[in-house]
Design a protein around this motif. Structure first.
Motif, PDB file in Angstrom:
ATOM      1  N   LYS A  11       0.830  -1.198   0.000  1.00 30.13           N
ATOM      2  CA  LYS A  11       0.000   0.000   0.000  1.00 30.13           C
ATOM      3  C   LYS A  11       0.874   1.261   0.000  1.00 30.13           C
ATOM      4  O   LYS A  11       0.587   2.253  -0.690  1.00 30.13           O
ATOM      5  N   VAL A  12       1.952   1.216   0.774  1.00 29.75           N
ATOM      6  CA  VAL A  12       2.858   2.361   0.822  1.00 29.75           C
ATOM      7  C   VAL A  12       3.556   2.545  -0.529  1.00 29.75           C
ATOM      8  O   VAL A  12       3.744   3.672  -0.989  1.00 29.75           O
ATOM      9  N   ILE A  13       3.932   1.433  -1.169  1.00 26.34           N
ATOM     10  CA  ILE A  13       4.557   1.534  -2.490  1.00 26.34           C
ATOM     11  C   ILE A  13       3.603   2.233  -3.458  1.00 26.34           C
ATOM     12  O   ILE A  13       4.006   3.110  -4.241  1.00 26.34           O
ATOM     13  N   ASP A  14       2.311   1.867  -3.423  1.00 26.25           N
ATOM     14  CA  ASP A  14       1.318   2.521  -4.284  1.00 26.25           C
ATOM     15  C   ASP A  14       1.244   4.021  -3.989  1.00 26.25           C
ATOM     16  O   ASP A  14       1.184   4.849  -4.907  1.00 26.25           O
ATOM     17  N   PHE A  15       1.251   4.360  -2.698  1.00 26.29           N
ATOM     18  CA  PHE A  15       1.195   5.762  -2.308  1.00 26.29           C
ATOM     19  C   PHE A  15       2.416   6.525  -2.819  1.00 26.29           C
ATOM     20  O   PHE A  15       2.301   7.618  -3.376  1.00 26.29           O
ATOM     21  N   GLU A  16       3.598   5.941  -2.626  1.00 26.60           N
ATOM     22  CA  GLU A  16       4.830   6.602  -3.057  1.00 26.60           C
ATOM     23  C   GLU A  16       4.851   6.799  -4.568  1.00 26.60           C
ATOM     24  O   GLU A  16       5.330   7.817  -5.072  1.00 26.60           O
ATOM     25  N   SER A  17       4.340   5.831  -5.300  1.00 21.94           N
ATOM     26  CA  SER A  17       4.322   5.923  -6.756  1.00 21.94           C
ATOM     27  C   SER A  17       3.418   7.047  -7.250  1.00 21.94           C
ATOM     28  O   SER A  17       3.720   7.709  -8.250  1.00 21.94           O
ATOM     29  N   ALA A  18       2.335   7.303  -6.510  1.00 22.58           N
ATOM     30  CA  ALA A  18       1.334   8.263  -6.976  1.00 22.58           C
ATOM     31  C   ALA A  18       1.520   9.669  -6.415  1.00 22.58           C
ATOM     32  O   ALA A  18       0.939  10.629  -6.934  1.00 22.58           O
ATOM     33  N   ARG A  19       2.302   9.840  -5.370  1.00 24.69           N
ATOM     34  CA  ARG A  19       2.387  11.135  -4.693  1.00 24.69           C
ATOM     35  C   ARG A  19       3.024  12.204  -5.603  1.00 24.69           C
ATOM     36  O   ARG A  19       3.783  11.892  -6.517  1.00 24.69           O
ATOM     37  N   VAL A  20       2.720  13.472  -5.298  1.00 25.67           N
ATOM     38  CA  VAL A  20       3.289  14.592  -6.054  1.00 25.67           C
ATOM     39  C   VAL A  20       4.280  15.389  -5.211  1.00 25.67           C
ATOM     40  O   VAL A  20       4.864  16.367  -5.677  1.00 25.67           O
ATOM     41  N   GLY A  21       4.469  14.976  -3.953  1.00 23.61           N
ATOM     42  CA  GLY A  21       5.419  15.624  -3.053  1.00 23.61           C
ATOM     43  C   GLY A  21       5.605  14.762  -1.829  1.00 23.61           C
ATOM     44  O   GLY A  21       4.971  13.705  -1.703  1.00 23.61           O
ATOM     45  N   PRO A  22       6.473  15.166  -0.899  1.00 23.06           N
ATOM     46  CA  PRO A  22       6.633  14.405   0.340  1.00 23.06           C
ATOM     47  C   PRO A  22       5.341  14.387   1.150  1.00 23.06           C
ATOM     48  O   PRO A  22       4.436  15.197   0.927  1.00 23.06           O
ATOM     49  N   ARG A  23       5.255  13.474   2.074  1.00 21.97           N
ATOM     50  CA  ARG A  23       4.130  13.474   3.002  1.00 21.97           C
ATOM     51  C   ARG A  23       4.026  14.841   3.670  1.00 21.97           C
ATOM     52  O   ARG A  23       5.041  15.459   4.023  1.00 21.97           O
ATOM     53  N   MET A 209      28.138   3.609   2.641  1.00 26.71           N
ATOM     54  CA  MET A 209      26.843   3.159   3.151  1.00 26.71           C
ATOM     55  C   MET A 209      25.704   3.985   2.567  1.00 26.71           C
ATOM     56  O   MET A 209      24.679   3.439   2.124  1.00 26.71           O
ATOM     57  N   ASP A 210      25.877   5.304   2.554  1.00 26.88           N
ATOM     58  CA  ASP A 210      24.832   6.196   2.047  1.00 26.88           C
ATOM     59  C   ASP A 210      24.394   5.810   0.638  1.00 26.88           C
ATOM     60  O   ASP A 210      23.209   5.918   0.282  1.00 26.88           O
ATOM     61  N   ALA A 211      25.361   5.381  -0.178  1.00 22.11           N
ATOM     62  CA  ALA A 211      25.078   5.096  -1.587  1.00 22.11           C
ATOM     63  C   ALA A 211      24.116   3.939  -1.769  1.00 22.11           C
ATOM     64  O   ALA A 211      23.471   3.823  -2.823  1.00 22.11           O
ATOM     65  N   PHE A 212      23.995   3.069  -0.749  1.00 24.36           N
ATOM     66  CA  PHE A 212      23.160   1.882  -0.878  1.00 24.36           C
ATOM     67  C   PHE A 212      21.870   1.978  -0.073  1.00 24.36           C
ATOM     68  O   PHE A 212      21.172   0.983   0.095  1.00 24.36           O
ATOM     69  N   LEU A 213      21.548   3.184   0.387  1.00 22.17           N
ATOM     70  CA  LEU A 213      20.355   3.369   1.200  1.00 22.17           C
ATOM     71  C   LEU A 213      19.248   4.112   0.462  1.00 22.17           C
ATOM     72  O   LEU A 213      18.279   4.548   1.093  1.00 22.17           O
ATOM     73  N   GLU A 214      19.376   4.264  -0.837  1.00 25.34           N
ATOM     74  CA  GLU A 214      18.330   4.942  -1.625  1.00 25.34           C
ATOM     75  C   GLU A 214      18.379   4.442  -3.059  1.00 25.34           C
ATOM     76  O   GLU A 214      19.371   3.839  -3.487  1.00 25.34           O
ATOM     77  N   VAL A 215      17.287   4.690  -3.809  1.00 20.46           N
ATOM     78  CA  VAL A 215      17.242   4.355  -5.235  1.00 20.46           C
ATOM     79  C   VAL A 215      17.068   5.606  -6.089  1.00 20.46           C
ATOM     80  O   VAL A 215      16.776   5.518  -7.280  1.00 20.46           O
ATOM     81  N   TYR A 216      17.237   6.770  -5.467  1.00 21.83           N
ATOM     82  CA  TYR A 216      17.143   8.045  -6.189  1.00 21.83           C
ATOM     83  C   TYR A 216      18.156   8.112  -7.336  1.00 21.83           C
ATOM     84  O   TYR A 216      17.934   8.786  -8.335  1.00 21.83           O
ATOM     85  N   HIS A 217      19.261   7.362  -7.202  1.00 25.58           N
ATOM     86  CA  HIS A 217      20.366   7.462  -8.155  1.00 25.58           C
ATOM     87  C   HIS A 217      20.259   6.491  -9.324  1.00 25.58           C
ATOM     88  O   HIS A 217      21.025   6.607 -10.289  1.00 25.58           O
ATOM     89  N   ILE A 218      19.364   5.514  -9.278  1.00 22.68           N
ATOM     90  CA  ILE A 218      19.525   4.364 -10.175  1.00 22.68           C
ATOM     91  C   ILE A 218      19.318   4.707 -11.657  1.00 22.68           C
ATOM     92  O   ILE A 218      19.955   4.099 -12.521  1.00 22.68           O
ATOM     93  N   ASP A 231      11.466   0.410 -10.479  1.00 22.68           N
ATOM     94  CA  ASP A 231      10.754   1.683 -10.581  1.00 22.68           C
ATOM     95  C   ASP A 231      11.124   2.515  -9.359  1.00 22.68           C
ATOM     96  O   ASP A 231      10.580   2.315  -8.266  1.00 22.68           O
ATOM     97  N   SER A 232      12.039   3.440  -9.523  1.00 24.08           N
ATOM     98  CA  SER A 232      12.568   4.189  -8.380  1.00 24.08           C
ATOM     99  C   SER A 232      11.516   5.046  -7.691  1.00 24.08           C
ATOM    100  O   SER A 232      11.668   5.398  -6.519  1.00 24.08           O
ATOM    101  N   LYS A 233      10.459   5.410  -8.404  1.00 24.14           N
ATOM    102  CA  LYS A 233       9.415   6.232  -7.785  1.00 24.14           C
ATOM    103  C   LYS A 233       8.454   5.410  -6.935  1.00 24.14           C
ATOM    104  O   LYS A 233       7.686   5.973  -6.144  1.00 24.14           O
ATOM    105  N   ALA A 234       8.496   4.096  -7.084  1.00 21.89           N
ATOM    106  CA  ALA A 234       7.605   3.210  -6.341  1.00 21.89           C
ATOM    107  C   ALA A 234       8.416   2.461  -5.291  1.00 21.89           C
ATOM    108  O   ALA A 234       8.675   1.259  -5.395  1.00 21.89           O
ATOM    109  N   ALA A 235       8.858   3.188  -4.272  1.00 14.21           N
ATOM    110  CA  ALA A 235       9.731   2.620  -3.243  1.00 14.21           C
ATOM    111  C   ALA A 235       9.228   3.016  -1.866  1.00 14.21           C
ATOM    112  O   ALA A 235       9.004   4.198  -1.596  1.00 14.21           O
TER     113      ALA A 235
END
Length: 411
Positions: A11-23, A209-218, A231-235
């Motif tokens: 459910k959170v993945i769906d939310f993250e994929s659809a959001r237009v900004g941070p919570r 360590m920092d480099a492996f804690l996000e998918v913003y870079h992929i 799908d980096s936006k659906a994380a």
């Protein structure tokens, strides 16, 4: 992990994929000070209060399963001896004779019935107790019961060996928290090691360590592999107590690019489809990251080698295939994953040089990268707020977001 939590993460993945900004309730994250990656004083505080007082992984136990099996291990900068006792308990001792400090074992691994110092032949049992002293009559003050090998904390989970230099450390299972139950489905103890490789990197261990804690870079760094696979936006980022975290990123399936889609791919049938449809990467504080896959996967461990250098150790494990050569899948998987790691590492040395140059003040972290900030918060909690040098602390902000159900946000 229970089915309800699987559903919650999806459910959170769906939310993250659809959001237009941070919570809307999520705070802007302040810059992580660059001095945390370059300060010798901060580095020593990490060694003393983080790495020396946390449970860290010392590899698999596959070569330590019979009484007398031993292996030397020194990734924390101190000489430890891992050994299986006659009582089947795995222990960790300092490889240091209590007479004058010589090693009791010189070979890197093996099997023995007795530990004998390589200098004056003081001997110890597999339980570390002092057994024999040549010319004992010349030590009138010696009490052998008080002169056994000095022990560090040691325990195992799912075939993985963990050590902690703190003799008063909390139990390993309590330390790992919910990660243990989430990964019960893997059957870690049934896996076998297929490949181990060290990667020296010219950067502070936290830069790596920092480099492996996000998918913003992929999409930028991995355009021909991970950028296509995921799908980096659906994380969904799950923050856990103790600095641990989880990142579940939806796979782009039906293109034949994900490892679970490869012909002849191994499979761990006890793992639910949640792990086939998503790349689920766990961070076990302080220095372990693993992208868990039903095909098999690596455990990545990040070891400091001074302030500006570290080693990433990759231990690949797979479902047991029985006798014979390893499945051909691994001849395809390992080069691809090696290339991904090389792409991840190509910026890390230059980042360290930027941090040391005075022309870069620190890390600006976004909402997607919040696992990085959570990791740094825990580093400071371990060190203690009164010990962190002025100007190097991170503000404690993310505790309210630890595994907080996002049902309302997802709706």
């Amino acid at each position: 992990m229970s089915g309800s939590i699987y559903d919650e993460v999806e459910k959170v993945i769906d939310f993250e994929s659809a959001r237009v900004g941070p919570r809307s309730d999520f705070p802007p994250l302040p810059e992580i000070p660059g001095g945390r990656y370059t300060s010798p004083d901060f580095h020593e505080l990490e060694r003393e209060h983080v790495l020396s007082k946390s449970w860290v992984c010392a590899g698999r136990d596959e070569d330590l399963r019979k009484p007398g099996d031993y292996r030397l291990w020194d990734r924390l900068g101190v000489p430890l001896l891992l050994i299986r006792g006659k009582d089947d308990k795995l222990r960790a001792f300092y490889n240091t004779c209590r007479h004058r400090g010589a090693p009791v074992v010189r070979d890197g691994s093996g099997n023995t019935r007795l530990l004998r110092c390589q200098y004056h032949s003081w001997s110890y049992g597999l339980d570390g107790k002092l057994k024999g002293v040549p010319d004992e009559r010349d030590f009138p003050c010696l009490n052998k019961a008080d002169r056994g090998l000095i022990e560090a904390s040691c325990d195992t989970w799912g075939g993985w060996v963990f050590v902690n230099l703190d003799r008063d450390a909390q139990p390993l299972m309590d330390y790992l928290g919910p990660i243990v139950s989430e990964l019960d489905c893997v059957g870690m103890e049934k896996l076998r090691t297929i490949h181990v490789q060290d990667y020296p990197i010219a950067c502070n261990w936290k830069v790596a360590m920092d480099a492996f804690l996000e998918v913003y870079h992929i999409n930028t760094i991995h355009p021909t592999n991970a950028g296509i696979m995921l799908d980096s936006k659906a994380a969904a980022m799950g923050l856990m107590e103790g600095g641990h975290s989880r990142m579940a990123t939806r796979k782009r399936m039906n293109e034949g690019l994900n490892f679970v889609e490869f012909e002849g791919a191994p499979d761990i049938p006890s793992m639910p489809d949640f792990y086939r449809l998503n790349n689920v990467a766990y961070m076990m504080f302080p220095n372990l990251i693993t992208p868990v896959e039903p095909t098999g996967f690596p455990i990545l461990l990040f070891w400091p080698d001074g302030v500006g250098h570290c080693t990433m150790q990759a231990i690949y494990v797979a479902p047991d295939w029985g006798e014979g050569e390893r499945p051909a899948f691994w001849d395809r998987f390992l080069p691809i994953f090696h290339d991904v790691l090389q792409e991840d590492m190509m910026n890390l040395g230059p980042i360290q040089r930027s941090l040391e140059s005075g022309g870069f003040t620190g890390m600006m972290i976004n909402y997607q990268e919040r696992r990085i900030y959570w990791f740094h918060e825990e580093v400071d909690r371990c060190i203690g707020p009164g010990r962190v040098p002025a100007g190097l602390a991170v503000e404690q902000l993310l505790e309210p977001f630890v595994e907080q159900p996002l049902s309302e946000a997802a709706e």
